[in-house]
Design an enzyme around this catalytic site. Structure first.
Site, PDB file in Angstrom:
ATOM      1  N   ASP A 127       1.158  -1.142   0.093  1.00 31.70           N
ATOM      2  CA  ASP A 127       0.324   0.204   0.004  1.00 31.70           C
ATOM      3  C   ASP A 127       0.874   1.399  -0.024  1.00 31.70           C
ATOM      4  O   ASP A 127       2.351   0.776   0.742  1.00 31.70           O
ATOM      5  CB  ASP A 127      -0.942   0.451   1.288  1.00 31.70           C
ATOM      6  CG  ASP A 127      -1.598   1.537   1.526  1.00 31.70           C
ATOM      7  OD1 ASP A 127      -1.930   1.625   0.142  1.00 31.70           O
ATOM      8  OD2 ASP A 127      -1.721   1.767   2.858  1.00 31.70           O
ATOM      9  N   ASP A 133      -0.111   5.101   0.857  1.00 33.19           N
ATOM     10  CA  ASP A 133      -0.412   5.871   2.040  1.00 33.19           C
ATOM     11  C   ASP A 133      -0.440   4.883   3.914  1.00 33.19           C
ATOM     12  O   ASP A 133      -0.615   3.967   3.731  1.00 33.19           O
ATOM     13  CB  ASP A 133      -1.795   6.774   1.947  1.00 33.19           C
ATOM     14  CG  ASP A 133      -1.517   8.159   1.495  1.00 33.19           C
ATOM     15  OD1 ASP A 133      -0.809   8.699   1.216  1.00 33.19           O
ATOM     16  OD2 ASP A 133      -2.938   7.749   0.435  1.00 33.19           O
TER      17      ASP A 133
END
Length: 203
Positions: A8, A10
């Site tokens: 991922d 963020d």
């Protein structure tokens, strides 16, 4: 041991929580809406459109534009988590799956020069369905020629965990971004620091 690792963005590669939430709070303020930062934390890990829809925001396009513009202004306050680059340099055949859309990637990911480490990048603009739906991760694994059974998705949100399991992959919690294990009982691994990823990867 895993053959493929997908990250991922963020809260996993980039420390963006404060910037994302502050920018959203400002956008709501411009629209005459008052929210505390804690009330907006649910928005971390899903698309901006889904977050605004969950709050029942009527003028979504205007709020989204303000949110995006404020995030872009605050990009200089975003940092790569300590140890991330060193880990990426040791891995091959890795990917990214993020809820950022293509425009957000241009201002909030590519300037950090992390893209060169990845062989596949899937953002919210690339699939009709978004996390926690498995489609983004399935697309990334297909691009990498990866087997879900030997793929580890590293993220900081429950949406990431749900996406991983729905796609048949395992999930590792990036504790440096999530800061808590509450709600992550189904995580296959809990990583206290980025270098912990290397313990589970076949190299």
């Amino acid at each position: 041991m895993y053959k493929t690792v997908i990250f991922d963005v963020d809260g996993t590669l980039l420390d963006t929580e404060r910037v994302v939430l502050h920018a959203l709070q400002v956008a709501f303020g411009n629209a005459g809406l008052d929210y505390e930062l804690d009330d907006l934390r649910f928005a971390l890990g899903i698309t901006g459109a889904k977050a605004l829809a969950q709050l029942g925001v009527e003028n979504q396009e205007s709020v989204m534009a303000d949110w995006f513009a404020m995030e872009a202004k605050l990009t200089e306050d975003v940092e790569i988590f300590d140890g991330i680059v060193e880990v990426l340099e040791k891995l091959d055949g890795i990917g990214v799956v993020t809820s950022k859309n293509a425009d957000e990637m241009e201002t909030g990911f590519y300037p950090f020069n992390l893209a060169e480490h990845f062989d596949a990048i899937v953002c919210a603009s690339d699939t009709e369905n978004h996390k926690p739906h498995p489609d983004p991760l399935l697309r990334c694994m297909a691009m990498l020629g990866a087997d879900p059974a030997t793929t580890l998705y590293v993220g900081d949100a429950t949406y990431d965990m749900e996406c991983a399991h729905a796609a048949g992959a395992n999930f590792a919690l990036a504790l440096w971004g999530a800061k808590t294990t509450d709600g992550f009982e189904r995580a296959n691994h809990v990583l206290e620091m980025p270098s912990d990823v290397l313990k589970y990867v076949r190299r």
